[in-house]
Design a protein around this motif. Structure first.
Motif, PDB file in Angstrom:
ATOM      1  N   ILE A   1      39.274 -29.025  82.265  1.00  0.00           N
ATOM      2  CA  ILE A   1      40.108 -28.425  83.302  1.00  0.00           C
ATOM      3  C   ILE A   1      40.483 -26.962  83.000  1.00  0.00           C
ATOM      4  N   GLY A   2      40.777 -26.686  81.727  1.00  0.00           N
ATOM      5  CA  GLY A   2      41.155 -25.316  81.339  1.00  0.00           C
ATOM      6  C   GLY A   2      40.033 -24.324  81.604  1.00  0.00           C
ATOM      7  N   LYS A   3      38.814 -24.756  81.340  1.00  0.00           N
ATOM      8  CA  LYS A   3      37.647 -23.881  81.554  1.00  0.00           C
ATOM      9  C   LYS A   3      37.436 -23.601  83.044  1.00  0.00           C
ATOM     10  N   LEU A   4      37.693 -24.621  83.864  1.00  0.00           N
ATOM     11  CA  LEU A   4      37.536 -24.422  85.310  1.00  0.00           C
ATOM     12  C   LEU A   4      38.586 -23.452  85.839  1.00  0.00           C
ATOM     13  N   HIS A   5      39.827 -23.570  85.326  1.00  0.00           N
ATOM     14  CA  HIS A   5      40.871 -22.612  85.726  1.00  0.00           C
ATOM     15  C   HIS A   5      40.462 -21.204  85.308  1.00  0.00           C
ATOM     16  N   GLU A   6      39.902 -21.118  84.120  1.00  0.00           N
ATOM     17  CA  GLU A   6      39.483 -19.810  83.599  1.00  0.00           C
ATOM     18  C   GLU A   6      38.408 -19.189  84.504  1.00  0.00           C
TER      19      GLU A   6
ATOM     20  N   ASP B   1      37.738 -19.961  87.597  1.00  0.00           N
ATOM     21  CA  ASP B   1      38.306 -19.724  88.921  1.00  0.00           C
ATOM     22  C   ASP B   1      39.030 -18.371  88.952  1.00  0.00           C
ATOM     23  N   SER B   2      39.807 -18.067  87.898  1.00  0.00           N
ATOM     24  CA  SER B   2      40.525 -16.787  87.927  1.00  0.00           C
ATOM     25  C   SER B   2      39.570 -15.625  87.659  1.00  0.00           C
ATOM     26  N   PHE B   3      38.552 -15.875  86.842  1.00  0.00           N
ATOM     27  CA  PHE B   3      37.522 -14.844  86.620  1.00  0.00           C
ATOM     28  C   PHE B   3      36.831 -14.532  87.960  1.00  0.00           C
ATOM     29  N   ASN B   4      36.571 -15.565  88.752  1.00  0.00           N
ATOM     30  CA  ASN B   4      35.908 -15.378  90.051  1.00  0.00           C
ATOM     31  C   ASN B   4      36.754 -14.546  91.008  1.00  0.00           C
ATOM     32  N   ILE B   5      38.068 -14.750  90.967  1.00  0.00           N
ATOM     33  CA  ILE B   5      38.937 -13.967  91.858  1.00  0.00           C
ATOM     34  C   ILE B   5      38.895 -12.488  91.449  1.00  0.00           C
ATOM     35  N   SER B   6      38.874 -12.244  90.138  1.00  0.00           N
ATOM     36  CA  SER B   6      38.761 -10.852  89.669  1.00  0.00           C
ATOM     37  C   SER B   6      37.429 -10.260  90.102  1.00  0.00           C
ATOM     38  N   LEU B   7      36.359 -11.047  89.964  1.00  0.00           N
ATOM     39  CA  LEU B   7      35.034 -10.553  90.375  1.00  0.00           C
ATOM     40  C   LEU B   7      35.006 -10.271  91.874  1.00  0.00           C
ATOM     41  N   LEU B   8      35.610 -11.166  92.654  1.00  0.00           N
ATOM     42  CA  LEU B   8      35.640 -10.975  94.109  1.00  0.00           C
ATOM     43  C   LEU B   8      36.277  -9.630  94.449  1.00  0.00           C
ATOM     44  N   ALA B   9      37.386  -9.321  93.761  1.00  0.00           N
ATOM     45  CA  ALA B   9      38.070  -8.040  94.003  1.00  0.00           C
ATOM     46  C   ALA B   9      37.158  -6.870  93.650  1.00  0.00           C
ATOM     47  N   SER B  10      36.417  -6.990  92.556  1.00  0.00           N
ATOM     48  CA  SER B  10      35.543  -5.860  92.214  1.00  0.00           C
ATOM     49  C   SER B  10      34.365  -5.764  93.179  1.00  0.00           C
ATOM     50  N   TYR B  11      33.819  -6.900  93.614  1.00  0.00           N
ATOM     51  CA  TYR B  11      32.718  -6.842  94.599  1.00  0.00           C
ATOM     52  C   TYR B  11      33.218  -6.170  95.883  1.00  0.00           C
ATOM     53  N   SER B  12      34.459  -6.479  96.269  1.00  0.00           N
ATOM     54  CA  SER B  12      35.029  -5.912  97.481  1.00  0.00           C
ATOM     55  C   SER B  12      35.227  -4.405  97.326  1.00  0.00           C
ATOM     56  N   ALA B  13      35.779  -4.005  96.178  1.00  0.00           N
ATOM     57  CA  ALA B  13      36.010  -2.573  95.949  1.00  0.00           C
ATOM     58  C   ALA B  13      34.689  -1.813  95.893  1.00  0.00           C
ATOM     59  N   LEU B  14      33.687  -2.401  95.273  1.00  0.00           N
ATOM     60  CA  LEU B  14      32.404  -1.706  95.117  1.00  0.00           C
ATOM     61  C   LEU B  14      31.628  -1.620  96.433  1.00  0.00           C
ATOM     62  N   SER B  15      31.725  -2.673  97.258  1.00  0.00           N
ATOM     63  CA  SER B  15      30.942  -2.688  98.506  1.00  0.00           C
ATOM     64  C   SER B  15      31.727  -2.169  99.698  1.00  0.00           C
ATOM     65  N   GLY B  16      33.053  -2.174  99.581  1.00  0.00           N
ATOM     66  CA  GLY B  16      33.905  -1.790 100.713  1.00  0.00           C
ATOM     67  C   GLY B  16      34.082  -2.920 101.714  1.00  0.00           C
ATOM     68  N   ALA B  17      33.492  -4.083 101.443  1.00  0.00           N
ATOM     69  CA  ALA B  17      33.586  -5.212 102.382  1.00  0.00           C
ATOM     70  C   ALA B  17      34.896  -5.977 102.159  1.00  0.00           C
ATOM     71  N   PRO B  18      35.513  -6.477 103.255  1.00  0.00           N
ATOM     72  CA  PRO B  18      36.726  -7.276 103.078  1.00  0.00           C
ATOM     73  C   PRO B  18      36.413  -8.606 102.385  1.00  0.00           C
ATOM     74  N   ALA B  19      37.400  -9.081 101.643  1.00  0.00           N
ATOM     75  CA  ALA B  19      37.213 -10.349 100.926  1.00  0.00           C
ATOM     76  C   ALA B  19      38.167 -11.388 101.474  1.00  0.00           C
ATOM     77  N   LYS B  20      37.626 -12.534 101.858  1.00  0.00           N
ATOM     78  CA  LYS B  20      38.469 -13.618 102.372  1.00  0.00           C
ATOM     79  C   LYS B  20      38.359 -14.820 101.435  1.00  0.00           C
ATOM     80  N   ILE B  21      39.502 -15.455 101.185  1.00  0.00           N
ATOM     81  CA  ILE B  21      39.493 -16.666 100.367  1.00  0.00           C
ATOM     82  C   ILE B  21      39.821 -17.847 101.271  1.00  0.00           C
ATOM     83  N   ILE B  22      38.935 -18.840 101.290  1.00  0.00           N
ATOM     84  CA  ILE B  22      39.145 -20.037 102.115  1.00  0.00           C
ATOM     85  C   ILE B  22      39.296 -21.232 101.187  1.00  0.00           C
TER      86      ILE B  22
END
Ligand code: AMP
Ligand code: MG
Length: 181
Positions: free
Chosen positions: A133-138, A140-161
């Protein structure tokens, strides 16, 4: 291009299968990688891709990236924010690759971590990693950070569902609303 990302077991493929929108060409990064990796490295299942050396994965990933860079029109891409490999988390969209894509929106499908664990245990069709479970949380939070960088780099909006158990239809409705914009 609309890029849909999510941890294995987040229910990404299930949500995509429930979409009403049929106007997008659907592409699955893992399937495109598997076709190449099967020929080049002799693997026999898509769950062996992430066990290849990081170098090999990056080589196949880049080949798929080149194919995607040539895609025109409305494309919906099913892929991963990060891939959990023996060498660590491999970014699904490294900048060299992302910068060549025309990204309209980024969508991260999330689910409660305990539900992801149960879904992975109950999926006989895949060799899902039995992460603690700890690894999955890790990741998951790494993915949110990556999503933010993908958004900043591409200029595309990021939506979390969020795709909770029994609520895949609702998650698909949310994604359909975004696709019709
Ligand atoms: P999936 O069926 O969506 O879980 O994808 C199968 C496999 O394809 C994943 O376990 C990864 O090894 C690989 N894969 C999918 N998308 C990417 C990506 N953007 N970068 C690297 N590997 C990927
Ligand atoms: Mg999937």
């Amino acid at each position: 291009m609309i890029i849909v990302l999510g941890l294995p077991g987040s229910g990404k493929s299930t949500v995509l299968s429930l979409l009403q929108d049929k106007s997008c060409k659907r592409l699955n990064y893992g399937s495109l990688m598997f076709e190449i990796a099967q020929k080049e490295f002799g693997i026999s299942s898509r769950d062996e891709i992430r066990k290849l050396t990081a170098e090999k994965q990056k080589k196949v990933q880049a080949k798929v990236g080149e194919m995607l860079a040539n895609e025109k029109g409305k494309v919906l891409l099913d892929t991963h924010c990060s891939v959990s490999t023996p060498s660590g988390y491999l970014p699904g969209l490294p900048n060299k690759l992302l910068s060549k894509l025309k990204v309209d929106a980024l969508v991260l499908i999330r689910a409660p971590i305990d539900e992801i664990m149960k879904r992975r245990q109950a999926d006989p069709t895949r060799k899902r990693d039995a992460d603690e479970i700890g690894k999955l949380h890790e990741q998951d939070s790494f993915n949110i950070s990556l999503l933010a960088s993908y958004s900043a780099l591409s200029g595309a909006p990021a939506k979390i569902i969020t795709n909770k158990d029994g609520k895949a239809k609702e998650a698909a409705v949310e994604l359909d609303a975004l696709l019709s914009q």
